[in-house]
Design a protein around this motif. Structure first.
Motif, short mmCIF file in Angstrom:
data_model
loop_
_atom_site.label_atom_id
_atom_site.label_comp_id
_atom_site.label_asym_id
_atom_site.label_seq_id
_atom_site.Cartn_x
_atom_site.Cartn_y
_atom_site.Cartn_z
N GLU A 124 1.09 -0.59 -0.16
CA GLU A 124 -0.08 -0.05 0.09
C GLU A 124 0.88 0.84 -0.14
O GLU A 124 2.17 1.27 0.43
N PRO A 125 0.22 2.56 -0.97
CA PRO A 125 1.10 3.63 -0.51
C PRO A 125 2.16 3.92 0.92
O PRO A 125 2.57 4.27 0.48
N ASP A 126 0.67 3.83 2.12
CA ASP A 126 1.71 4.17 3.02
C ASP A 126 2.46 3.09 3.43
O ASP A 126 3.47 3.83 4.26
N GLN A 127 2.71 2.46 3.28
CA GLN A 127 3.54 1.42 3.46
C GLN A 127 4.93 1.23 2.75
O GLN A 127 6.20 2.26 3.22
N ALA A 128 4.64 1.90 2.06
CA ALA A 128 5.54 1.84 0.67
C ALA A 128 6.29 2.98 1.13
O ALA A 128 7.99 2.96 0.28
N SER A 129 5.73 4.16 1.29
CA SER A 129 6.40 5.59 1.70
C SER A 129 7.18 5.29 2.56
O SER A 129 8.57 5.76 2.58
N VAL A 130 6.93 4.71 3.22
CA VAL A 130 7.84 4.19 5.12
C VAL A 130 9.60 3.68 4.72
O VAL A 130 9.92 4.25 4.99
N VAL A 131 8.77 2.81 3.65
CA VAL A 131 9.91 1.92 3.93
C VAL A 131 11.01 2.14 2.98
O VAL A 131 12.18 2.67 3.29
N LEU A 132 10.58 3.15 2.01
CA LEU A 132 11.78 4.24 0.62
C LEU A 132 12.35 4.83 1.46
O LEU A 132 13.53 4.47 1.95
N GLY A 133 11.29 5.59 2.81
CA GLY A 133 12.36 6.99 3.18
C GLY A 133 13.09 6.31 4.07
O GLY A 133 14.01 6.74 4.51
N GLY A 134 12.99 5.03 4.60
CA GLY A 134 13.85 4.21 5.67
C GLY A 134 15.23 3.51 4.86
O GLY A 134 15.95 3.43 5.70
N LEU A 135 14.63 4.07 3.79
CA LEU A 135 16.19 2.62 3.01
C LEU A 135 17.31 4.04 3.01
O LEU A 135 16.92 4.89 3.62
N PRO A 136 18.96 3.35 2.37
CA PRO A 136 20.20 3.66 3.08
C PRO A 136 19.39 5.13 1.53
O PRO A 136 19.33 5.19 0.59
N GLU A 137 19.46 6.92 1.40
CA GLU A 137 19.73 7.50 0.71
C GLU A 137 20.04 7.27 -0.35
O GLU A 137 19.83 7.90 -1.80
N GLU A 138 21.62 6.30 -0.60
CA GLU A 138 22.00 6.34 -1.57
C GLU A 138 21.38 5.60 -3.22
O GLU A 138 21.97 5.38 -3.64
N SER A 139 20.82 4.81 -1.75
CA SER A 139 20.12 4.14 -3.33
C SER A 139 18.42 3.89 -3.10
O SER A 139 17.30 3.61 -4.14
N GLN A 140 18.20 5.57 -2.53
CA GLN A 140 16.68 5.58 -2.51
C GLN A 140 16.48 6.03 -4.30
O GLN A 140 15.43 5.88 -4.97
N THR A 141 16.70 6.34 -4.72
CA THR A 141 16.68 7.36 -6.20
C THR A 141 16.54 6.41 -7.07
O THR A 141 16.08 6.12 -7.59
N GLU A 142 17.62 5.57 -7.51
CA GLU A 142 18.01 4.20 -7.95
C GLU A 142 16.09 3.56 -7.95
O GLU A 142 15.75 2.51 -8.60
N ILE A 143 15.80 2.77 -6.55
CA ILE A 143 14.69 2.05 -6.29
C ILE A 143 13.97 3.10 -6.48
O ILE A 143 12.28 2.04 -7.72
N ALA A 144 13.65 4.38 -7.02
CA ALA A 144 12.20 5.22 -7.11
C ALA A 144 12.22 4.77 -8.77
O ALA A 144 10.90 4.56 -9.40
#
Length: 320
Positions: A124-144
């Protein structure tokens, strides 16, 4: 819906996709008298399908089959499971969706970016946003980026990933073919992450793929979302935008948006705007959309400058 009556049915109908609304309405108008036995059978089948789906979400297909066999017998249980599978009502990663998002971060952070993107696309978007925000900053953009460009994922890939997660979670998860990911999914996620995470991801995406970043920005706040702004913010926006752009943008807006705009104008300004709209005449849809996009751009700039607040999930939703 006929059985439920017009008051309850209308509440359901307005939440269906437009093509389905048309189909359901057509069928309702062409149905004659429905006898009590037929009504009862339909309601029983609906309840059984709903209950089977809950069993699957809570304990997997094996658990659902056991429960249904006890209640309805092997043949009926098999028919219901097949019907659910055929209608793609069983979503992948059901066990993951029941996991606390903060725990999920540590659970998947070492997975390949494509795997993480696939998992995020099914949360769910609410869950995914928490997970994405908690991942290492250097990997967030590539995952997004991978979420945004993802389209159809083969059953084999999903099955393989679920197999790995099954062992880690000690849970049976067998699912069907699915479509997930894409720009719309990423937009829903980014609309719920904190502003710092959103800014980092969009700036990095801009450097990697300008067109993709631009398309994502366009979809993150659309003209019709003006109704979600508070009155103070709307008045600030009205001071910023060109009157010609506002007039053209309102030409293709909903009554709800127009009402919010006029409510935040002075009586004189509102009368002048209505006169401009009346004398404008027919305009090209493309011109209207471009004007709306210019208004949206101004809103985004004011939001980034901290002069207005675009309501969103998480801690950013708190206003003091």
């Amino acid at each position: 819906m006929i059985t439920l009556g017009p008051e309850l049915s209308s509440k359901i109908l307005k939440n269906l996709p437009e093509p389905m609304i048309e189909e359901v309405t057509y069928e309702i108008t062409n149905i004659g008298r429905v006898d009590v036995n037929s009504q009862q059978k339909v309601l029983e089948e609906f309840f059984q399908l709903y209950e089977a789906k809950e069993y699957i979400m809570n304990g997997g297909i094996k658990y659902a089959r056991e429960m249904l066999e006890k209640a309805l017998g092997p043949q009926k249980a098999s028919d219901i499971i097949k019907k659910l599978m055929a209608n793609s009502k069983i979503r992948p990663f059901s066990m993951i969706r029941k996991t606390d998002p903060k725990q999920l971060v540590s659970f998947i952070r070492n997975e390949h970016p494509q795997t993480i993107a696939l998992i995020l696309s099914h949360l769910e978007p609410d869950q995914a946003s928490v997970v994405l925000g908690g991942l290492p900053e250097e990997s967030q953009t590539e995952i997004a980026r991978r979420v945004a460009v993802m389209e159809r994922t083969s059953p084999e890939v999903i099955k393989e990933i679920e197999g790995v997660l099954e062992k880690k979670l000690a849970s049976l998860v067998q699912q069907d073919f699915t479509v997930a990911g894409g720009i719309a999914t990423l937009v829903e996620i980014l609309n719920r992450v904190d502003r710092g995470t959103e800014k980092v991801i969009l700036e990095d995406l801009e450097a990697q793929d300008h067109e993709l970043a631009d398309e994502i920005r366009k979809r993150m706040f659309v003209f019709e979302d003006i109704i979600n702004l508070d009155d103070v913010s709307i008045r600030r926006v009205l001071r910023e935008i060109d009157v010609k752009d506002l007039t053209l943008a309102l030409k293709g807006s909903s009554d709800e948006v127009a009402d919010r705009i006029f409510r935040n104008l002075s009586k004189r300004a509102g009368e002048m705007l209505k006169e401009d709209l009346d004398f404008m005449g027919p305009v090209r849809l493309r011109d209207v959309e471009e004007a709306q996009q210019r208004v949206v751009k101004s809103i985004r700039q004011l939001d980034e400058a901290g002069e207005i607040i675009i309501s969103r999930g998480g801690e950013d939703a708190v206003v003091v």
